[in-house]
Design a protein around this motif. Structure first.
Motif, PDB file in Angstrom:
ATOM      1  N   GLN A   1       0.844  -1.186   0.000  1.00 58.86           N
ATOM      2  CA  GLN A   1       0.000   0.000   0.000  1.00 58.86           C
ATOM      3  C   GLN A   1       0.885   1.244   0.000  1.00 58.86           C
ATOM      4  O   GLN A   1       2.055   1.170   0.389  1.00 58.86           O
ATOM      5  CB  GLN A   1      -0.898  -0.008   1.242  1.00 58.86           C
ATOM      6  N   THR A   2       0.324   2.359  -0.387  1.00 56.62           N
ATOM      7  CA  THR A   2       1.120   3.598  -0.435  1.00 56.62           C
ATOM      8  C   THR A   2       1.681   3.939   0.946  1.00 56.62           C
ATOM      9  O   THR A   2       2.764   4.510   1.054  1.00 56.62           O
ATOM     10  CB  THR A   2       0.292   4.776  -0.952  1.00 56.62           C
ATOM     11  N   GLY A   3       0.979   3.528   1.992  1.00 53.35           N
ATOM     12  CA  GLY A   3       1.456   3.779   3.347  1.00 53.35           C
ATOM     13  C   GLY A   3       2.685   2.973   3.724  1.00 53.35           C
ATOM     14  O   GLY A   3       3.296   3.228   4.765  1.00 53.35           O
ATOM     15  N   ASP A   4       3.053   1.996   2.893  1.00 55.05           N
ATOM     16  CA  ASP A   4       4.265   1.210   3.153  1.00 55.05           C
ATOM     17  C   ASP A   4       5.524   1.943   2.672  1.00 55.05           C
ATOM     18  O   ASP A   4       6.641   1.498   2.956  1.00 55.05           O
ATOM     19  CB  ASP A   4       4.185  -0.145   2.442  1.00 55.05           C
ATOM     20  N   THR A   5       5.348   3.017   1.969  1.00 58.59           N
ATOM     21  CA  THR A   5       6.492   3.791   1.474  1.00 58.59           C
ATOM     22  C   THR A   5       7.383   4.211   2.632  1.00 58.59           C
ATOM     23  O   THR A   5       6.900   4.704   3.650  1.00 58.59           O
ATOM     24  CB  THR A   5       5.992   5.032   0.702  1.00 58.59           C
ATOM     25  N   GLY A   6       8.685   4.005   2.471  1.00 56.56           N
ATOM     26  CA  GLY A   6       9.620   4.395   3.525  1.00 56.56           C
ATOM     27  C   GLY A   6      10.955   3.695   3.362  1.00 56.56           C
ATOM     28  O   GLY A   6      11.180   2.970   2.392  1.00 56.56           O
ATOM     29  N   LEU A   7      11.819   3.907   4.341  1.00 54.27           N
ATOM     30  CA  LEU A   7      13.139   3.284   4.363  1.00 54.27           C
ATOM     31  C   LEU A   7      13.103   2.117   5.336  1.00 54.27           C
ATOM     32  O   LEU A   7      12.739   2.286   6.503  1.00 54.27           O
ATOM     33  CB  LEU A   7      14.197   4.300   4.799  1.00 54.27           C
ATOM     34  N   TYR A   8      13.455   0.945   4.871  1.00 57.06           N
ATOM     35  CA  TYR A   8      13.461  -0.260   5.691  1.00 57.06           C
ATOM     36  C   TYR A   8      14.906  -0.654   5.973  1.00 57.06           C
ATOM     37  O   TYR A   8      15.726  -0.772   5.063  1.00 57.06           O
ATOM     38  CB  TYR A   8      12.711  -1.394   4.990  1.00 57.06           C
ATOM     39  N   LEU A   9      15.196  -0.848   7.243  1.00 51.78           N
ATOM     40  CA  LEU A   9      16.552  -1.159   7.691  1.00 51.78           C
ATOM     41  C   LEU A   9      16.569  -2.487   8.420  1.00 51.78           C
ATOM     42  O   LEU A   9      15.697  -2.742   9.248  1.00 51.78           O
ATOM     43  CB  LEU A   9      17.053  -0.084   8.670  1.00 51.78           C
ATOM     44  N   CYS A  10      17.560  -3.307   8.116  1.00 50.45           N
ATOM     45  CA  CYS A  10      17.794  -4.467   8.954  1.00 50.45           C
ATOM     46  C   CYS A  10      18.995  -4.160   9.849  1.00 50.45           C
ATOM     47  O   CYS A  10      19.850  -3.351   9.493  1.00 50.45           O
ATOM     48  CB  CYS A  10      18.028  -5.732   8.134  1.00 50.45           C
ATOM     49  N   ALA A  11      19.034  -4.770  11.006  1.00 50.82           N
ATOM     50  CA  ALA A  11      20.127  -4.534  11.951  1.00 50.82           C
ATOM     51  C   ALA A  11      20.389  -5.822  12.713  1.00 50.82           C
ATOM     52  O   ALA A  11      19.465  -6.439  13.241  1.00 50.82           O
ATOM     53  CB  ALA A  11      19.787  -3.406  12.913  1.00 50.82           C
ATOM     54  N   GLY A  12      21.655  -6.217  12.756  1.00 50.71           N
ATOM     55  CA  GLY A  12      22.035  -7.443  13.428  1.00 50.71           C
ATOM     56  C   GLY A  12      22.629  -7.162  14.794  1.00 50.71           C
ATOM     57  O   GLY A  12      23.320  -6.164  15.000  1.00 50.71           O
ATOM     58  N   ASP A  13      22.326  -8.059  15.707  1.00 54.54           N
ATOM     59  CA  ASP A  13      22.815  -7.952  17.070  1.00 54.54           C
ATOM     60  C   ASP A  13      23.735  -9.136  17.334  1.00 54.54           C
ATOM     61  O   ASP A  13      23.299 -10.281  17.232  1.00 54.54           O
ATOM     62  CB  ASP A  13      21.617  -7.960  18.031  1.00 54.54           C
ATOM     63  N   ARG A  14      25.008  -8.856  17.664  1.00 59.23           N
ATOM     64  CA  ARG A  14      25.934  -9.962  17.911  1.00 59.23           C
ATOM     65  C   ARG A  14      25.864 -10.441  19.347  1.00 59.23           C
ATOM     66  O   ARG A  14      26.353 -11.500  19.680  1.00 59.23           O
ATOM     67  CB  ARG A  14      27.375  -9.517  17.595  1.00 59.23           C
ATOM     68  N   ASP A  15      25.282  -9.584  20.213  1.00 59.22           N
ATOM     69  CA  ASP A  15      25.177  -9.935  21.626  1.00 59.22           C
ATOM     70  C   ASP A  15      26.538 -10.325  22.199  1.00 59.22           C
ATOM     71  O   ASP A  15      26.677 -11.236  22.988  1.00 59.22           O
ATOM     72  CB  ASP A  15      24.168 -11.081  21.827  1.00 59.22           C
ATOM     73  N   THR A  16      27.556  -9.610  21.787  1.00 60.56           N
ATOM     74  CA  THR A  16      28.896  -9.791  22.332  1.00 60.56           C
ATOM     75  C   THR A  16      29.169  -8.618  23.262  1.00 60.56           C
ATOM     76  O   THR A  16      28.262  -7.872  23.588  1.00 60.56           O
ATOM     77  CB  THR A  16      29.941  -9.779  21.202  1.00 60.56           C
ATOM     78  N   GLY A  17      30.422  -8.451  23.656  1.00 54.09           N
ATOM     79  CA  GLY A  17      30.733  -7.317  24.509  1.00 54.09           C
ATOM     80  C   GLY A  17      30.391  -5.992  23.884  1.00 54.09           C
ATOM     81  O   GLY A  17      30.190  -5.016  24.580  1.00 54.09           O
ATOM     82  N   ARG A  18      30.322  -5.951  22.562  1.00 54.96           N
ATOM     83  CA  ARG A  18      30.006  -4.696  21.901  1.00 54.96           C
ATOM     84  C   ARG A  18      28.575  -4.276  22.187  1.00 54.96           C
ATOM     85  O   ARG A  18      28.286  -3.107  22.347  1.00 54.96           O
ATOM     86  CB  ARG A  18      30.211  -4.844  20.400  1.00 54.96           C
ATOM     87  N   ARG A  19      27.663  -5.214  22.181  1.00 58.40           N
ATOM     88  CA  ARG A  19      26.267  -4.969  22.530  1.00 58.40           C
ATOM     89  C   ARG A  19      25.669  -3.810  21.753  1.00 58.40           C
ATOM     90  O   ARG A  19      24.919  -3.017  22.286  1.00 58.40           O
ATOM     91  CB  ARG A  19      26.113  -4.705  24.029  1.00 58.40           C
TER      92      ARG A  19
END
Lengths: 112, 113
Positions: A80-98
Protein backbone atom coordinates in the motif's frame (compact mmCIF):
# COMPACT_ATOMS: atom_id res chain seq x y z
CA UNK A 1 34.02 -5.60 10.55
CA UNK A 2 30.58 -7.15 10.30
CA UNK A 3 28.64 -6.12 7.24
CA UNK A 4 24.98 -6.42 6.46
CA UNK A 5 24.13 -6.10 2.79
CA UNK A 6 20.61 -5.12 1.93
CA UNK A 7 19.03 -5.52 -1.47
CA UNK A 8 17.60 -3.94 -3.38
CA UNK A 9 18.69 -0.44 -2.39
CA UNK A 10 15.69 1.13 -4.12
CA UNK A 11 12.36 -0.35 -5.08
CA UNK A 12 9.47 1.36 -6.80
CA UNK A 13 6.33 -0.68 -7.25
CA UNK A 14 2.60 -0.24 -7.85
CA UNK A 15 0.06 -0.54 -5.07
CA UNK A 16 -1.11 -4.13 -4.73
CA UNK A 17 2.18 -5.73 -5.79
CA UNK A 18 4.24 -8.01 -3.59
CA UNK A 19 7.90 -7.41 -2.79
CA UNK A 20 10.78 -8.95 -0.90
CA UNK A 21 13.76 -7.21 0.69
CA UNK A 22 16.87 -9.18 1.55
CA UNK A 23 19.48 -8.74 4.27
CA UNK A 24 22.63 -10.87 4.01
CA UNK A 25 25.82 -11.25 5.97
CA UNK A 26 28.75 -13.62 6.34
CA UNK A 27 28.47 -13.18 10.11
CA UNK A 28 26.16 -14.99 12.49
CA UNK A 29 23.85 -12.79 14.54
CA UNK A 30 22.13 -13.66 17.78
CA UNK A 31 19.11 -11.74 16.57
CA UNK A 32 18.12 -9.57 13.67
CA UNK A 33 15.82 -6.62 13.75
CA UNK A 34 13.87 -4.83 11.05
CA UNK A 35 13.19 -1.12 11.35
CA UNK A 36 11.29 1.43 9.36
CA UNK A 37 12.59 4.97 9.26
CA UNK A 38 10.75 8.10 8.13
CA UNK A 39 12.75 11.14 6.94
CA UNK A 40 14.16 13.13 9.86
CA UNK A 41 13.11 10.57 12.44
CA UNK A 42 14.69 7.71 14.33
CA UNK A 43 14.34 4.06 13.33
CA UNK A 44 11.16 2.41 14.59
CA UNK A 45 11.34 -1.28 15.38
CA UNK A 46 9.05 -3.54 13.35
CA UNK A 47 10.16 -6.97 14.52
CA UNK A 48 12.99 -8.96 16.09
CA UNK A 49 13.78 -12.47 14.92
CA UNK A 50 15.91 -14.63 17.17
CA UNK A 51 15.73 -18.29 16.21
CA UNK A 52 17.21 -19.70 12.99
CA UNK A 53 14.38 -20.40 10.55
CA UNK A 54 11.93 -18.25 12.50
CA UNK A 55 9.06 -16.63 10.61
CA UNK A 56 7.09 -13.74 12.03
CA UNK A 57 4.08 -12.05 10.53
CA UNK A 58 2.96 -8.50 11.14
CA UNK A 59 -0.25 -7.99 9.14
CA UNK A 60 0.92 -7.94 5.50
CA UNK A 61 4.61 -8.12 6.45
CA UNK A 62 6.38 -11.48 6.80
CA UNK A 63 9.87 -11.66 8.28
CA UNK A 64 12.13 -14.68 8.08
CA UNK A 65 15.45 -15.40 9.77
CA UNK A 66 17.76 -17.74 7.91
CA UNK A 67 18.52 -21.15 9.38
CA UNK A 68 22.15 -20.17 9.93
CA UNK A 69 21.17 -16.79 11.40
CA UNK A 70 23.21 -14.94 8.77
CA UNK A 71 20.41 -13.60 6.61
CA UNK A 72 16.85 -12.41 6.74
CA UNK A 73 14.06 -11.33 4.44
CA UNK A 74 11.08 -9.04 4.63
CA UNK A 75 8.14 -9.81 2.36
CA UNK A 76 5.28 -7.37 1.91
CA UNK A 77 2.06 -8.66 0.40
CA UNK A 78 -0.25 -6.32 -1.52
CA UNK A 79 1.80 -3.21 -0.86
CA UNK A 80 0.00 0.00 0.00
CA UNK A 81 1.12 3.60 -0.44
CA UNK A 82 1.46 3.78 3.35
CA UNK A 83 4.26 1.21 3.15
CA UNK A 84 6.49 3.79 1.47
CA UNK A 85 9.62 4.40 3.52
CA UNK A 86 13.14 3.28 4.36
CA UNK A 87 13.46 -0.26 5.69
CA UNK A 88 16.55 -1.16 7.69
CA UNK A 89 17.79 -4.47 8.95
CA UNK A 90 20.13 -4.53 11.95
CA UNK A 91 22.04 -7.44 13.43
CA UNK A 92 22.82 -7.95 17.07
CA UNK A 93 25.93 -9.96 17.91
CA UNK A 94 25.18 -9.94 21.63
CA UNK A 95 28.90 -9.79 22.33
CA UNK A 96 30.73 -7.32 24.51
CA UNK A 97 30.01 -4.70 21.90
CA UNK A 98 26.27 -4.97 22.53
CA UNK A 99 25.43 -2.61 19.68
CA UNK A 100 23.65 -3.05 16.39
CA UNK A 101 25.15 -3.33 12.93
CA UNK A 102 22.83 -1.73 10.42
CA UNK A 103 22.33 -2.58 6.80
CA UNK A 104 22.40 0.18 4.20
CA UNK A 105 18.63 0.22 3.88
CA UNK A 106 16.02 -0.31 1.20
CA UNK A 107 14.05 2.70 0.09
CA UNK A 108 10.57 1.59 -0.94
CA UNK A 109 8.23 3.74 -3.00
CA UNK A 110 4.71 2.43 -3.52
CA UNK A 111 2.91 4.22 -6.31
CA UNK A 112 -0.90 4.57 -6.22
CA UNK B 1 5.32 3.10 25.99
CA UNK B 2 8.37 4.82 27.52
CA UNK B 3 10.48 6.81 25.07
CA UNK B 4 14.03 7.96 24.64
CA UNK B 5 14.11 11.73 24.21
CA UNK B 6 16.76 13.88 22.58
CA UNK B 7 17.45 17.60 22.57
CA UNK B 8 17.79 19.72 20.61
CA UNK B 9 16.00 18.38 17.56
CA UNK B 10 18.19 20.53 15.31
CA UNK B 11 21.53 22.16 16.09
CA UNK B 12 23.39 24.47 13.76
CA UNK B 13 26.97 25.28 14.63
CA UNK B 14 30.05 26.73 13.02
CA UNK B 15 33.07 24.62 12.21
CA UNK B 16 35.44 24.41 15.16
CA UNK B 17 32.76 24.97 17.79
CA UNK B 18 31.92 22.54 20.53
CA UNK B 19 28.47 20.96 20.64
CA UNK B 20 26.73 18.85 23.24
CA UNK B 21 23.88 16.61 22.20
CA UNK B 22 21.60 15.48 24.98
CA UNK B 23 19.61 12.32 25.48
CA UNK B 24 17.36 11.07 28.25
CA UNK B 25 17.28 7.27 28.03
CA UNK B 26 14.43 5.21 29.44
CA UNK B 27 14.79 5.24 33.20
CA UNK B 28 15.51 1.60 34.06
CA UNK B 29 17.79 0.95 31.13
CA UNK B 30 21.41 -0.02 31.62
CA UNK B 31 23.01 0.18 28.15
CA UNK B 32 23.29 3.39 26.18
CA UNK B 33 24.40 4.06 22.64
CA UNK B 34 25.07 6.81 20.16
CA UNK B 35 24.72 6.26 16.45
CA UNK B 36 24.95 8.69 13.58
CA UNK B 37 23.49 8.77 10.10
CA UNK B 38 24.95 11.03 7.45
CA UNK B 39 22.28 12.12 4.97
CA UNK B 40 21.51 9.31 2.56
CA UNK B 41 23.83 6.85 4.27
CA UNK B 42 23.49 3.98 6.71
CA UNK B 43 23.14 4.24 10.45
CA UNK B 44 26.62 3.89 11.98
CA UNK B 45 27.54 2.88 15.51
CA UNK B 46 29.59 5.40 17.46
CA UNK B 47 29.84 4.28 21.07
CA UNK B 48 28.22 2.09 23.70
CA UNK B 49 28.19 2.90 27.41
CA UNK B 50 27.53 0.62 30.35
CA UNK B 51 28.19 0.84 34.07
CA UNK B 52 29.40 4.44 33.74
CA UNK B 53 32.06 3.70 31.20
CA UNK B 54 32.52 3.22 27.50
CA UNK B 55 32.20 -0.46 26.63
CA UNK B 56 32.91 -0.17 22.91
CA UNK B 57 33.59 2.54 20.38
CA UNK B 58 33.91 2.60 16.63
CA UNK B 59 36.72 4.05 14.54
CA UNK B 60 34.52 7.11 14.00
CA UNK B 61 34.58 7.92 17.71
CA UNK B 62 37.95 9.66 17.84
CA UNK B 63 39.41 12.05 20.41
CA UNK B 64 37.02 14.79 19.32
CA UNK B 65 34.10 12.82 20.78
CA UNK B 66 33.25 12.12 24.39
CA UNK B 67 30.24 10.81 26.26
CA UNK B 68 29.00 11.38 29.78
CA UNK B 69 26.19 10.34 32.02
CA UNK B 70 26.50 13.21 34.46
CA UNK B 71 23.46 12.75 36.69
CA UNK B 72 21.99 9.29 36.23
CA UNK B 73 19.33 10.44 33.79
CA UNK B 74 21.03 12.37 30.98
CA UNK B 75 23.43 10.84 28.48
CA UNK B 76 25.42 13.35 26.45
CA UNK B 77 27.61 13.28 23.37
CA UNK B 78 30.14 16.07 23.08
CA UNK B 79 32.01 16.97 19.93
CA UNK B 80 34.88 19.26 20.87
CA UNK B 81 35.73 20.90 17.58
CA UNK B 82 33.14 20.22 14.93
CA UNK B 83 34.03 19.57 11.33
CA UNK B 84 31.85 19.87 8.25
CA UNK B 85 31.76 16.09 7.97
CA UNK B 86 30.19 15.82 11.42
CA UNK B 87 26.93 17.03 9.90
CA UNK B 88 24.50 14.16 10.40
CA UNK B 89 21.54 12.87 12.38
CA UNK B 90 22.69 11.63 15.77
CA UNK B 91 20.57 8.98 17.43
CA UNK B 92 20.67 7.95 21.04
CA UNK B 93 19.44 4.49 22.02
CA UNK B 94 19.09 2.51 25.23
CA UNK B 95 18.17 -0.95 26.34
CA UNK B 96 17.40 -2.53 29.70
CA UNK B 97 19.80 -5.45 29.25
CA UNK B 98 20.96 -7.97 26.69
CA UNK B 99 19.53 -9.63 24.79
CA UNK B 100 16.72 -7.11 24.52
CA UNK B 101 15.75 -4.63 21.88
CA UNK B 102 17.22 -1.15 21.61
CA UNK B 103 14.94 1.85 21.87
CA UNK B 104 15.87 4.75 19.63
CA UNK B 105 15.33 8.43 20.23
CA UNK B 106 14.02 10.74 17.49
CA UNK B 107 17.49 12.09 16.72
CA UNK B 108 19.28 15.42 16.66
CA UNK B 109 20.09 16.88 13.28
CA UNK B 110 23.52 18.51 13.51
CA UNK B 111 24.46 20.95 10.78
CA UNK B 112 28.02 22.25 10.75
CA UNK B 113 28.59 25.31 8.57
Amino acid sequence: TQLLEQSPQFLSIQEGENLTVYCNSSSVFSSLQWYRQEPGEGPVLLVTVVTGGEVKKLKRLTFQFGDARKDSSLHITAAQTGDTGLYLCAGDRDTGRRALTFGSGTRLQVQP
Amino acid sequence: EPEVTQTPSHQVTQMGQEVILRCVPISNHLYFYWYRQILGQKVEFLVSFYNNEISEKSEIFDDQFSVERPDGSNFTLKIRSTKLEDSAMYFCASRPGTPTREYFGPGTRLTVT
